[in-house]
Design a protein around this motif. Structure first.
Motif, PDB file in Angstrom:
ATOM      1  N   ILE A   1       0.861  -1.178   0.000  1.00  0.00           N
ATOM      2  CA  ILE A   1       0.000   0.000   0.000  1.00  0.00           C
ATOM      3  C   ILE A   1       0.900   1.230   0.000  1.00  0.00           C
ATOM      4  CG2 ILE A   1      -1.640   1.346   1.385  1.00  0.00           C
ATOM      5  CD1 ILE A   1      -1.708  -2.302   1.805  1.00  0.00           C
ATOM      6  N   GLU A   2       0.619   2.166  -0.904  1.00  0.00           N
ATOM      7  CA  GLU A   2       1.420   3.395  -0.943  1.00  0.00           C
ATOM      8  C   GLU A   2       0.554   4.574  -1.334  1.00  0.00           C
ATOM      9  OE1 GLU A   2       4.347   3.466  -4.205  1.00  0.00           O
ATOM     10  OE2 GLU A   2       3.394   1.637  -4.944  1.00  0.00           O
ATOM     11  N   ILE A   3       1.032   5.767  -0.981  1.00  0.00           N
ATOM     12  CA  ILE A   3       0.361   6.990  -1.379  1.00  0.00           C
ATOM     13  C   ILE A   3       0.870   7.348  -2.781  1.00  0.00           C
ATOM     14  CG2 ILE A   3       0.026   9.448  -0.847  1.00  0.00           C
ATOM     15  CD1 ILE A   3      -1.314   7.557   1.178  1.00  0.00           C
ATOM     16  N   ARG A   4      -0.047   7.745  -3.640  1.00  0.00           N
ATOM     17  CA  ARG A   4       0.276   8.076  -5.035  1.00  0.00           C
ATOM     18  C   ARG A   4       1.393   9.119  -5.119  1.00  0.00           C
ATOM     19  NH1 ARG A   4      -4.441  10.626  -8.574  1.00  0.00           N
ATOM     20  NH2 ARG A   4      -3.928  12.242  -7.087  1.00  0.00           N
ATOM     21  N   GLU A   5       2.266   8.973  -6.083  1.00  0.00           N
ATOM     22  CA  GLU A   5       3.427   9.863  -6.265  1.00  0.00           C
ATOM     23  C   GLU A   5       3.019  11.329  -6.300  1.00  0.00           C
ATOM     24  OE1 GLU A   5       7.319  10.196  -6.259  1.00  0.00           O
ATOM     25  OE2 GLU A   5       6.718   8.233  -7.003  1.00  0.00           O
TER      26      GLU A   5
ATOM     27  N   GLY B   1       5.210   9.695  15.730  1.00  0.00           N
ATOM     28  CA  GLY B   1       5.474   8.904  16.933  1.00  0.00           C
ATOM     29  C   GLY B   1       4.576   7.698  17.096  1.00  0.00           C
ATOM     30  N   ARG B   2       3.605   7.540  16.201  1.00  0.00           N
ATOM     31  CA  ARG B   2       2.646   6.433  16.315  1.00  0.00           C
ATOM     32  C   ARG B   2       3.315   5.108  15.957  1.00  0.00           C
ATOM     33  NH1 ARG B   2      -2.704   6.899  12.825  1.00  0.00           N
ATOM     34  NH2 ARG B   2      -3.056   8.735  14.097  1.00  0.00           N
ATOM     35  N   LEU B   3       3.081   4.121  16.790  1.00  0.00           N
ATOM     36  CA  LEU B   3       3.622   2.787  16.506  1.00  0.00           C
ATOM     37  C   LEU B   3       2.672   2.058  15.577  1.00  0.00           C
ATOM     38  CD1 LEU B   3       4.652   1.764  20.123  1.00  0.00           C
ATOM     39  CD2 LEU B   3       6.192   2.372  18.269  1.00  0.00           C
ATOM     40  N   TYR B   4       3.228   1.416  14.582  1.00  0.00           N
ATOM     41  CA  TYR B   4       2.370   0.633  13.704  1.00  0.00           C
ATOM     42  C   TYR B   4       2.449  -0.839  14.125  1.00  0.00           C
ATOM     43  CZ  TYR B   4       6.855   0.249  11.279  1.00  0.00           C
ATOM     44  OH  TYR B   4       8.171   0.054  10.986  1.00  0.00           O
ATOM     45  N   PRO B   5       1.394  -1.622  13.834  1.00  0.00           N
ATOM     46  CA  PRO B   5       1.343  -3.025  14.281  1.00  0.00           C
ATOM     47  C   PRO B   5       2.453  -3.886  13.685  1.00  0.00           C
ATOM     48  CG  PRO B   5      -0.788  -2.292  13.449  1.00  0.00           C
ATOM     49  CD  PRO B   5       0.197  -1.226  13.115  1.00  0.00           C
ATOM     50  N   GLU B   6       2.726  -5.008  14.362  1.00  0.00           N
ATOM     51  CA  GLU B   6       3.824  -5.887  13.930  1.00  0.00           C
ATOM     52  C   GLU B   6       3.512  -6.646  12.644  1.00  0.00           C
ATOM     53  OE1 GLU B   6       2.707  -9.154  17.298  1.00  0.00           O
ATOM     54  OE2 GLU B   6       2.622  -6.990  17.524  1.00  0.00           O
ATOM     55  N   TRP B   7       2.239  -6.662  12.222  1.00  0.00           N
ATOM     56  CA  TRP B   7       1.887  -7.414  11.019  1.00  0.00           C
ATOM     57  C   TRP B   7       2.092  -6.616   9.730  1.00  0.00           C
ATOM     58  CZ3 TRP B   7      -2.681  -5.462   8.724  1.00  0.00           C
ATOM     59  CH2 TRP B   7      -3.500  -4.698   9.561  1.00  0.00           C
TER      60      TRP B   7
ATOM     61  N   ASP C   1       4.977  -3.763   7.581  1.00  0.00           N
ATOM     62  CA  ASP C   1       6.237  -3.019   7.468  1.00  0.00           C
ATOM     63  C   ASP C   1       5.915  -1.675   6.842  1.00  0.00           C
ATOM     64  OD1 ASP C   1       8.294  -4.563   8.486  1.00  0.00           O
ATOM     65  OD2 ASP C   1       8.392  -5.810   6.682  1.00  0.00           O
ATOM     66  N   VAL C   2       6.354  -0.586   7.473  1.00  0.00           N
ATOM     67  CA  VAL C   2       6.028   0.743   6.961  1.00  0.00           C
ATOM     68  C   VAL C   2       7.287   1.571   6.784  1.00  0.00           C
ATOM     69  CG1 VAL C   2       4.675   2.835   7.367  1.00  0.00           C
ATOM     70  CG2 VAL C   2       3.797   0.645   8.157  1.00  0.00           C
ATOM     71  N   ASP C   3       7.406   2.193   5.620  1.00  0.00           N
ATOM     72  CA  ASP C   3       8.464   3.163   5.348  1.00  0.00           C
ATOM     73  C   ASP C   3       7.764   4.513   5.206  1.00  0.00           C
ATOM     74  OD1 ASP C   3      10.552   4.699   4.569  1.00  0.00           O
ATOM     75  OD2 ASP C   3      10.984   3.617   2.706  1.00  0.00           O
ATOM     76  N   LYS C   4       7.720   5.278   6.318  1.00  0.00           N
ATOM     77  CA  LYS C   4       6.933   6.516   6.323  1.00  0.00           C
ATOM     78  C   LYS C   4       7.494   7.573   5.386  1.00  0.00           C
ATOM     79  CE  LYS C   4       4.384   6.103  10.522  1.00  0.00           C
ATOM     80  NZ  LYS C   4       4.086   6.559  11.845  1.00  0.00           N
ATOM     81  N   GLU C   5       8.812   7.602   5.229  1.00  0.00           N
ATOM     82  CA  GLU C   5       9.423   8.619   4.353  1.00  0.00           C
ATOM     83  C   GLU C   5       9.014   8.389   2.895  1.00  0.00           C
ATOM     84  OE1 GLU C   5      10.972  11.251   5.707  1.00  0.00           O
ATOM     85  OE2 GLU C   5      10.438  10.250   7.578  1.00  0.00           O
ATOM     86  N   ALA C   6       8.905   7.116   2.499  1.00  0.00           N
ATOM     87  CA  ALA C   6       8.530   6.778   1.117  1.00  0.00           C
ATOM     88  C   ALA C   6       7.016   6.643   0.956  1.00  0.00           C
ATOM     89  CB  ALA C   6       9.211   5.487   0.696  1.00  0.00           C
ATOM     90  N   PHE C   7       6.256   6.842   2.052  1.00  0.00           N
ATOM     91  CA  PHE C   7       4.793   6.693   2.043  1.00  0.00           C
ATOM     92  C   PHE C   7       4.402   5.329   1.477  1.00  0.00           C
ATOM     93  CE2 PHE C   7       5.102  11.332   2.130  1.00  0.00           C
ATOM     94  CZ  PHE C   7       4.188  11.624   3.128  1.00  0.00           C
ATOM     95  N   LYS C   8       5.062   4.305   1.997  1.00  0.00           N
ATOM     96  CA  LYS C   8       4.838   2.962   1.469  1.00  0.00           C
ATOM     97  C   LYS C   8       4.793   1.959   2.615  1.00  0.00           C
ATOM     98  CE  LYS C   8       6.550   0.473  -2.537  1.00  0.00           C
ATOM     99  NZ  LYS C   8       7.572   0.465  -3.573  1.00  0.00           N
ATOM    100  N   GLY C   9       3.970   0.948   2.502  1.00  0.00           N
ATOM    101  CA  GLY C   9       3.894  -0.082   3.530  1.00  0.00           C
ATOM    102  C   GLY C   9       3.502  -1.419   2.936  1.00  0.00           C
ATOM    103  N   THR C  10       3.953  -2.484   3.581  1.00  0.00           N
ATOM    104  CA  THR C  10       3.630  -3.833   3.129  1.00  0.00           C
ATOM    105  C   THR C  10       2.920  -4.588   4.248  1.00  0.00           C
ATOM    106  OG1 THR C  10       5.685  -3.801   1.861  1.00  0.00           O
ATOM    107  CG2 THR C  10       4.598  -5.930   2.101  1.00  0.00           C
ATOM    108  N   VAL C  11       1.861  -5.286   3.895  1.00  0.00           N
ATOM    109  CA  VAL C  11       1.160  -6.134   4.867  1.00  0.00           C
ATOM    110  C   VAL C  11       1.858  -7.487   4.851  1.00  0.00           C
ATOM    111  CG1 VAL C  11      -1.043  -7.212   5.460  1.00  0.00           C
ATOM    112  CG2 VAL C  11      -1.008  -4.915   4.505  1.00  0.00           C
ATOM    113  N   LYS C  12       2.597  -7.791   5.936  1.00  0.00           N
ATOM    114  CA  LYS C  12       3.351  -9.054   5.980  1.00  0.00           C
ATOM    115  C   LYS C  12       2.401 -10.247   6.050  1.00  0.00           C
ATOM    116  CE  LYS C  12       5.978  -7.675   9.464  1.00  0.00           C
ATOM    117  NZ  LYS C  12       7.020  -7.616  10.493  1.00  0.00           N
ATOM    118  N   ASN C  13       1.429 -10.148   6.940  1.00  0.00           N
ATOM    119  CA  ASN C  13       0.395 -11.183   7.051  1.00  0.00           C
ATOM    120  C   ASN C  13      -0.826 -10.565   7.715  1.00  0.00           C
ATOM    121  OD1 ASN C  13       1.397 -10.853   9.599  1.00  0.00           O
ATOM    122  ND2 ASN C  13       2.283 -12.882   9.754  1.00  0.00           N
ATOM    123  N   LEU C  14      -1.960 -11.228   7.619  1.00  0.00           N
ATOM    124  CA  LEU C  14      -3.166 -10.701   8.243  1.00  0.00           C
ATOM    125  C   LEU C  14      -3.042 -10.830   9.754  1.00  0.00           C
ATOM    126  CD1 LEU C  14      -6.008 -11.956   5.881  1.00  0.00           C
ATOM    127  CD2 LEU C  14      -5.027  -9.679   6.038  1.00  0.00           C
TER     128      LEU C  14
END
Length: 197
Positions: A134-138, A155-161, A163-176
């Motif tokens: 999941i990413e925010i459009r360029e 400062g918000r913690l994201y869940p362990e399920w 992976d988030v790269d906030k600088e690149a506005f991109k995240g991967t759902v490792k598992n449900l």
């Protein structure tokens, strides 16, 4: 489309809910007038269902559809229901910190700012699967709105399920997520009891 226009803090007070679950950092100083009164079993079940619907911003008919889908899946119906609600696109965007509140996450998705696996998706109820990116459009990343959002959610913690790269506005759902990973104060067993009557 129906929209819930009830003031958030008022609704939170009625349901005995912390506004932080919706992304709001406000507090209400007032107390609920019915706080000490005895509630029937049906009343407790109904309140839990209303809590879940309010937190995830789902209306009655779609909520019932989620319940029926969870009932057909393997495993416990209540846990399946919570996993389905948590894997909605608007909920995932909120969890990744790309929106300050759940309502804002729904708006971000609706305004076509979100890409799922490189494709634009503007349906807040779209169900995410394990491995989705999941990413925010360029084009949207340079907007002032997202700079403000990153400031607030840094400062918000994201869940362990996920992976988030906030600088690149991109995240991967490792598992449900499993039920233990979902920190929503809802007793899903009461919802199952209510619907199985």
């Amino acid at each position: 489309m129906a929209v819930n226009r009830v003031p958030v803090l008022k609704r939170c007070r009625t349901l005995g809910l912390e506004p932080s679950y919706l992304g709001y950092d406000k507090k209400s100083n007032r107390t609920n007038a019915r706080a000490g009164k005895k509630v029937s079993e049906y009343g407790l079940q109904l309140r839990e269902k209303q809590k879940a619907k309010f937190i995830y911003g789902v209306l009655e008919k779609p909520f019932r559809n989620y319940y029926e889908k969870a009932d057909r899946m393997k495993g416990q119906t209540g846990e399946n229901l919570m996993v389905l609600l948590e894997s909605r696109l608007d909920s995932v965007v909120f969890r990744m910190g790309f929106a300050r509140t759940r309502r804002e996450a729904r708006q971000v998705v609706g305004h076509k700012h979100v890409l799922v696996n490189g494709k634009c998706v503007n349906i807040p109820s779209y169900l995410i699967k394990a491995g989705d990116v999941i990413e925010i459009r360029e084009k949207s990343r340079s907007l002032q709105r997202y700079k403000d959002i990153l400031e607030v959610t840094a400062g918000r913690l994201y869940p362990e399920w996920m992976d988030v790269d906030k600088e690149a506005f991109k995240g991967t759902v490792k598992n449900l997520p499993s039920r233990e990973m979902i920190d929503v104060p809802v007793d899903e067993m009461l919802i199952v009891e209510l619907y199985s009557k």
